[in-house]
Design an enzyme around this catalytic site. Structure first.
Site, PDB file in Angstrom:
ATOM      1  N   GLU A 237      40.896  28.011  35.825  1.00 26.06           N
ATOM      2  CA  GLU A 237      39.816  27.060  35.544  1.00 26.06           C
ATOM      3  C   GLU A 237      38.834  27.810  34.666  1.00 26.06           C
ATOM      4  O   GLU A 237      38.170  28.738  35.132  1.00 26.06           O
ATOM      5  CB  GLU A 237      39.121  26.617  36.846  1.00 26.06           C
ATOM      6  CG  GLU A 237      39.996  25.859  37.816  1.00 26.06           C
ATOM      7  CD  GLU A 237      40.324  24.450  37.369  1.00 26.06           C
ATOM      8  OE1 GLU A 237      39.851  24.019  36.300  1.00 26.06           O
ATOM      9  OE2 GLU A 237      41.086  23.796  38.090  1.00 26.06           O
TER      10      GLU A 237
ATOM     11  N   LYS B 248      38.016  37.264  45.977  1.00 30.07           N
ATOM     12  CA  LYS B 248      37.139  38.223  45.295  1.00 30.07           C
ATOM     13  C   LYS B 248      36.010  37.462  44.628  1.00 30.07           C
ATOM     14  O   LYS B 248      36.177  36.808  43.624  1.00 30.07           O
ATOM     15  CB  LYS B 248      37.903  39.039  44.242  1.00 30.07           C
ATOM     16  CG  LYS B 248      37.189  40.346  44.005  1.00 30.07           C
ATOM     17  CD  LYS B 248      37.051  40.808  42.576  1.00 30.07           C
ATOM     18  CE  LYS B 248      36.324  40.045  41.554  1.00 30.07           C
ATOM     19  NZ  LYS B 248      34.854  40.166  41.565  1.00 30.07           N
TER      20      LYS B 248
HETATM   21  P1  NAD Z   1      34.267  36.217  34.218  1.00 24.40           P
HETATM   22  O1  NAD Z   1      35.553  35.791  33.640  1.00 24.40           O
HETATM   23  O2  NAD Z   1      33.599  37.412  33.653  1.00 24.40           O
HETATM   24  O3  NAD Z   1      34.418  36.532  35.779  1.00 24.40           O
HETATM   25  C1  NAD Z   1      35.041  35.646  36.677  1.00 24.40           C
HETATM   26  C2  NAD Z   1      35.618  36.438  37.827  1.00 24.40           C
HETATM   27  O4  NAD Z   1      36.662  37.272  37.316  1.00 24.40           O
HETATM   28  C3  NAD Z   1      34.620  37.391  38.506  1.00 24.40           C
HETATM   29  O5  NAD Z   1      34.874  37.437  39.886  1.00 24.40           O
HETATM   30  C4  NAD Z   1      34.955  38.725  37.866  1.00 24.40           C
HETATM   31  O6  NAD Z   1      34.612  39.819  38.676  1.00 24.40           O
HETATM   32  C5  NAD Z   1      36.455  38.603  37.726  1.00 24.40           C
HETATM   33  N1  NAD Z   1      37.037  39.485  36.700  1.00 24.40           N
HETATM   34  C6  NAD Z   1      36.432  40.030  35.605  1.00 24.40           C
HETATM   35  N2  NAD Z   1      37.300  40.809  34.954  1.00 24.40           N
HETATM   36  C7  NAD Z   1      38.471  40.776  35.628  1.00 24.40           C
HETATM   37  C8  NAD Z   1      39.749  41.371  35.430  1.00 24.40           C
HETATM   38  N3  NAD Z   1      39.986  42.173  34.395  1.00 24.40           N
HETATM   39  N4  NAD Z   1      40.726  41.100  36.304  1.00 24.40           N
HETATM   40  C9  NAD Z   1      40.518  40.268  37.355  1.00 24.40           C
HETATM   41  N5  NAD Z   1      39.324  39.682  37.600  1.00 24.40           N
HETATM   42  C10 NAD Z   1      38.310  39.927  36.740  1.00 24.40           C
HETATM   43  O7  NAD Z   1      33.380  34.922  34.171  1.00 24.40           O
HETATM   44  P2  NAD Z   1      31.920  34.718  34.766  1.00 24.40           P
HETATM   45  O8  NAD Z   1      30.994  35.341  33.804  1.00 24.40           O
HETATM   46  O9  NAD Z   1      31.840  35.159  36.174  1.00 24.40           O
HETATM   47  O10 NAD Z   1      31.796  33.105  34.800  1.00 24.40           O
HETATM   48  C11 NAD Z   1      31.392  32.396  33.679  1.00 24.40           C
HETATM   49  C12 NAD Z   1      32.568  31.724  32.992  1.00 24.40           C
HETATM   50  O11 NAD Z   1      33.413  31.035  33.937  1.00 24.40           O
HETATM   51  C13 NAD Z   1      32.162  30.676  32.005  1.00 24.40           C
HETATM   52  O12 NAD Z   1      32.882  30.821  30.826  1.00 24.40           O
HETATM   53  C14 NAD Z   1      32.534  29.339  32.690  1.00 24.40           C
HETATM   54  O13 NAD Z   1      32.781  28.263  31.888  1.00 24.40           O
HETATM   55  C15 NAD Z   1      33.699  29.700  33.485  1.00 24.40           C
HETATM   56  N6  NAD Z   1      33.819  28.802  34.655  1.00 24.40           N
HETATM   57  C16 NAD Z   1      34.790  27.834  34.671  1.00 24.40           C
HETATM   58  C17 NAD Z   1      34.910  26.962  35.739  1.00 24.40           C
HETATM   59  C18 NAD Z   1      35.967  25.906  35.819  1.00 24.40           C
HETATM   60  O14 NAD Z   1      36.199  25.354  36.891  1.00 24.40           O
HETATM   61  N7  NAD Z   1      36.663  25.560  34.770  1.00 24.40           N
HETATM   62  C19 NAD Z   1      34.029  27.074  36.792  1.00 24.40           C
HETATM   63  C20 NAD Z   1      33.062  28.053  36.744  1.00 24.40           C
HETATM   64  C21 NAD Z   1      32.970  28.926  35.666  1.00 24.40           C
END
Ligand code: NAD
Length: 456
Positions: free
Chosen positions: A232, A157
């Protein structure tokens, strides 16, 4: 605007609509799990060499479409073309690396009395990979490639804003000969399609990359089903510069350590910690380096930094920076697009929001420290523990500080964090589990222990 039923993909550099994509529903996830379950049992029964050969063909297909994938990432995510080419290449390399692990996924033979004891590494079944928008291709591949290599099916996803490269990768997988249903992409809203994957009893493991807030929800819901979950999450990584370092080299490397991908990088070194005796000299060197960063059209080969992903992200970043806060600022284009200039804030209270929270934009703070103990205390004064850099010419100090900083990925006199053949992941609120590296495939298996008696 994206609605409940459709995802509207915008070019972040121009705000033009690039594509609209139907949003997967919970029913779509159910149907995908059925297809994936069937495909997985056929896939797992193939000879290891055959699975490896198909994954290598997938890698060749990605290689043959590298430029197309990279251009697509420029349009949907605003990544600079140089970065986007690297990202598509990372998918290809990871598929090759994972393919090399298929025939090497071996268990143990353990000495026991009265028989033979062996362990067998079996695939988990169907794996759900939930990816963020900041590195749509690499992060999708970090979960997908080793999971497939270990004999699993994958349902990916992608994030709402960046489904296009993921969808193209799924087409390339089919063209390469991977079985129908084995690798499916479900573009959709997190709380709908993402949540359906997390709550589905037919999905054995969730690989989640994203925010700490959503990650905790995924872990809680997944654990109710005793699902395997790796996370992550975010970071607030330190870049520790000791006075004995090569200050010219440290200052020259600092801009892209937090400006790469417009700072939308979980490993961004956003807390620049500088020993007080070198503080003024370091800022003198850093200032022109920040001002020289070229920000603009991500499709232009000479651009170093593009726009932020979305209006929402731009507003979030703006909320952290007062326009009159002291510091160093670079330039950014005006007009359409989600632009924010490179920004380094000085004279910041370490407890201020901008110094403590993950901004996920081109913003860093500089904080002075007195000695090694002070540097370590400051580096560790965060809930996160993903990455960090240590700049010093003293080898003993480099080792001591590497041991003392509580983070998963450290680099000395460098800012490199991620190679597909070394492990990656976070301490503390930055995550659970590791991706990549020599154990990547094992993380997608169950260990079965079999004892065969020689006495019957
Ligand atoms: P997010 O948590 O909003 O979304 C990440 C993913 O989760 C998206 O695909 C989103 O659609 C999905 N998602 C959202 N709500 C969900 C739910 N209730 N159930 C299941 N899936 C759901 O984060 P973002 O805004 O897309 O990314 C930014 C964040 O990700 C930052 O905080 C960043 O540090 C972190 N990040 C971490 C790493 C790592 O490897 N540690 C890598 C990239 C990004």
């Amino acid at each position: 605007m994206s609605s409940e039923h459709v995802l509207e993909v915008l070019n972040p550099a121009t705000e033009e609509v690039v594509a609209t994509v139907p949003a997967a529903t919970a029913a779509d996830v159910d149907a995908a799990v059925v297809r994936a379950t069937k495909a997985q049992s056929r896939w797992a029964s193939l000879a290891p060499g055959e699975r490896a050969r198909l994954l290598r063909r997938f890698a060749v297909a990605v290689d043959g479409h590298l430029e197309e994938l990279a251009q697509l990432e420029v349009r949907e995510a605003g990544h600079t073309i140089g970065n986007a080419r690297w990202e598509a290449g990372n998918v290809r390399d990871l598929l090759d690396y994972a393919a090399g692990g298929v025939e090497r996924l071996t268990g143990h033979q353990i000495p026991v009395p009265g028989g033979l004891n062996v362990t067998i590494l079996e695939p988990l079944g169907v794996v759900g990979v939930i990816a963020p928008w900041n590195f749509p291709m690499p992060i999708a591949a970090w979960g997908t490639a080793p999971a497939l290599a270990a004999g699993n099916a994958v349902l990916l996803k992608p994030a709402e804003t960046t489904p296009l490269t993921a969808l193209r990768l799924a087409e390339l997988a089919l063209e390469a000969g991977l079985p129908e249903g084995l690798f499916q992409v479900l573009p959709g809203h997190g709380p709908v399609a993402g949540n359906a994957l997390v709550e589905h009893p037919g999905v054995a493991k969730i690989v989640f990359t994203g925010s700490t807030t959503v990650g905790k929800q995924v872990l809680a819901k997944g654990s109710a089903l005793l699902k395997r979950v790796t996370l992550e999450l975010g970071g607030k990584s330190p870049n520790i510069v000791f006075a004995d370092a090569d200050l010219e080299a440290a200052a020259a490397a600092t801009p892209m350590s937090f400006l790469d991908n417009s700072g939308q990088d979980c490993c961004a070194r956003t807390r620049i910690l500088v020993q007080r005796s070198a503080y003024d000299r370091f800022l003198e060197l850093l200032s022109p380096a920040i001002e020289a960063v070229t920000v603009g059209d991500p499709a232009d080969e000479s651009t170093q930094m593009g726009p932020l992903i979305s209006k929402a992200q731009l507003e979030r970043v703006r909320s952290y920076v007062d326009s009159d806060a002291p510091g160093i600022r670079g330039k950014a284009p005006e007009g359409p697009g989600f632009w924010f200039p490179p920004t380094v804030l000085t004279d910041v209270d370490p407890r201020a929001r901008v110094a403590a929270e993950e901004v996920f934009g081109p913003v860093a703070v500089v904080l002075p420290f007195d000695d090694e103990a002070d540097a370590v205390a400051l580096a560790n004064a965060t809930d996160y523990g993903l990455s960090g850099s240590i700049w010093t010419r003293d080898v003993g100090r480099a080792l001591r500080v590497s041991q003392a900083v509580r983070a998963g990925n450290l680099s000395v006199n460098s800012h490199s964090s991620v190679r597909y053949w070394t492990p990656f992941g976070g301490f503390k609120q930055s995550g659970i589990g590791r991706e990549l590296g020599p154990d990547a495939l094992t993380a997608f298996t169950e260990t079965k222990n079999v004892f065969i008696s020689t006495e019957a």
